[in-house]
Write an enzyme that holds these catalytic residues in place. Structure first.
Site, PDB file in Angstrom:
ATOM      1  N   GLN A  91       0.812  -1.220   0.000  1.00 16.33           N
ATOM      2  CA  GLN A  91       0.000   0.000   0.000  1.00 16.33           C
ATOM      3  C   GLN A  91       0.845   1.269   0.000  1.00 16.33           C
ATOM      4  O   GLN A  91       0.308   2.365  -0.172  1.00 16.33           O
ATOM      5  CB  GLN A  91      -0.939   0.005   1.213  1.00 16.33           C
ATOM      6  CG  GLN A  91      -1.990  -1.080   1.174  1.00 16.33           C
ATOM      7  CD  GLN A  91      -2.925  -0.949  -0.014  1.00 16.33           C
ATOM      8  OE1 GLN A  91      -3.216   0.145  -0.473  1.00 16.33           O
ATOM      9  NE2 GLN A  91      -3.410  -2.072  -0.515  1.00 16.33           N
ATOM     10  N   CYS A 122      -9.362  -8.375   3.845  1.00 17.16           N
ATOM     11  CA  CYS A 122      -8.270  -9.309   4.122  1.00 17.16           C
ATOM     12  C   CYS A 122      -7.498  -8.894   5.376  1.00 17.16           C
ATOM     13  O   CYS A 122      -6.265  -8.985   5.424  1.00 17.16           O
ATOM     14  CB  CYS A 122      -7.317  -9.432   2.930  1.00 17.16           C
ATOM     15  SG  CYS A 122      -8.084 -10.148   1.465  1.00 17.16           S
TER      16      CYS A 122
END
Length: 405
Positions: A200, A361
């Site tokens: 990310q 997740c």
């Protein structure tokens, strides 16, 4: 390059979803691809398609040169010391599984593995499985009341012998950013290995491996405007060279007989089989695209949009934000009081607005937050103020519809 000219390079964004223009706010799941990436992959298949590292003919040699040129680009992009430290994988998940498998022979019963409580499953389950198979102990690093990594708790945990610490650079749910440089120093002082999931971070923040100081760093091409099916595991050469290969077979060997196999050198020892060649080429085009931008200016613009998004969400009735800090990156997580997150997502989708709803997740994080799931809005380099306006208006419409029911 201004925001509109950047957005113009992403063909998918310019389409209608029924009667509504697409408002794409799910970059944390996958970023859209600029035309340069699409064209690079198309060009490879049209003009350069051949297997790499094998053929003696000109086409294969050209494909190999193009493939290995991307390794060099990635090395420069993350400021790695050696090209051989760049291991191509199919994504962050494979990279971290490769690493966990590769370290298995070095983990003993009773060893302690610490894991960031915001971790994506990809940076939790491999270590959990490794702990189960070796008798090691997996310990979550607690979060503060504001859902940041609890540095004091980590300090206490590191007072006992620890083998490995797995961290998120940026939380895929909350967008909270860990100070990897400071954490790496603390972890190394305790004698542990520092592993970072950078999936990310790589598309939002400049990543300088030398500055971060960690031992391993994993990321995916599709989170940085490249294709799916390609990722990178970076590691310090001396540590990478100790890993047991996850996959064996073609490409990664030096010699083979029926009695013995001698593995090749890095990076090929950890890259068995035909690699995702077109995807590597696309990754190279994504690196070129990002490198052509003023990353600091792009980061400032994204940060301003994120803060605007946080502020406007906080003003809506019934909205609960999770871990919303002004220095977050990329994502905002929220729920609407008494409403299921999936209902919000569906109502927004009916207005052409794409966000992600669910556990992302990160089920252990959801448990810590006391929810089964949440809504996540995530920005990309192509996001603009019009996207924020569209989303807020769409959410107001959804709130009104749910209130009327």
């Amino acid at each position: 390059m201004n925001g509109s000219s950047i957005r113009d390079q992403f063909p998918l964004l310019h389409q209608m979803m029924g009667d509504y223009p697409l408002c794409y706010l799910d970059t944390a799941a996958t970023s859209q691809k600029p035309l340069a990436v699409i064209q690079a992959m198309d060009d490879y298949y049209r003009r350069h398609n051949a297997n790499v590292h094998r053929g003696s003919y000109q086409l294969a040699a050209a494909a190999t040169r193009g493939f290995e040129a991307v390794r060099e680009k990635v090395q420069r992009f993350i400021n790695a010391e050696k090209q051989q430290e760049v291991i191509f994988t199919h994504g962050t998940t494979e990279a971290l599984n490769l690493l966990a498998h590769g370290l298995a022979s070095q983990i003993r019963a009773g060893d302690r593995i610490l894991v960031d409580s915001t971790a994506h499953h990809a940076n939790l389950v491999p270590w959990q499985q490794l702990a189960k198979s070796t008798g090691a102990t997996l310990i979550p690093i607690p979060l503060t009341s504001t859902l940041r990594l609890d540095r004091q708790a980590l300090t206490t945990l590191l007072q006992q012998p620890t083998k490995l610490v797995a961290l998120s650079h940026v939380s895929n749910v909350l967008g909270t950013v860990n100070d990897i440089r400071a954490l790496s120093q603390q972890i190394h002082t305790a004698g542990a290995i520092c592993v970072v999931d950078g999936a990310q971070a790589i598309g939002h923040l400049p990543v300088d491996i030398q500055q971060l100081g960690c031992d391993f760093y994993a990321f995916s091409g599709h989170k940085m405007y490249g294709p799916t099916g390609i990722g990178v595991l970076w590691g310090r050469f001396a540590l990478l060279d100790t890993l047991t290969p996850l996959l064996t077979g073609g490409e990664m060997i030096k010699t083979v007989s029926f009695d013995h196999t001698e593995f090749g050198e890095l990076p090929f020892r950890l890259e068995a089989g035909t690699p995702p060649i077109a995807e590597v080429i696309g990754l190279g085009a994504a690196v070129d695209f990002l490198s052509s931008l003023n990353r600091e200016a792009a980061q400032r613009q994204e940060q301003q949009l994120l803060q605007q998004l946080q502020q406007e969400l906080a003003q809506l009735p019934g909205v609960k934000l999770y871990g919303a800090h002004p220095d977050n990156s990329g994502s905002v997580a929220f729920n609407l009081a008494d409403e299921h997150h999936q209902d919000i997502g569906m109502l927004l989708d009916q207005q052409g607005i794409a966000i992600r709803c669910g556990h992302h997740c990160a089920m252990p994080l959801m448990q810590l937050m006391g929810v089964k799931g949440c809504c996540r809005v995530s920005l990309g380099i192509y996001s603009n103020a019009a996207d924020i306006k569209c989303f807020i208006q769409g959410l107001r419409t959804a709130i009104n519809l749910l209130t009327e029911v």
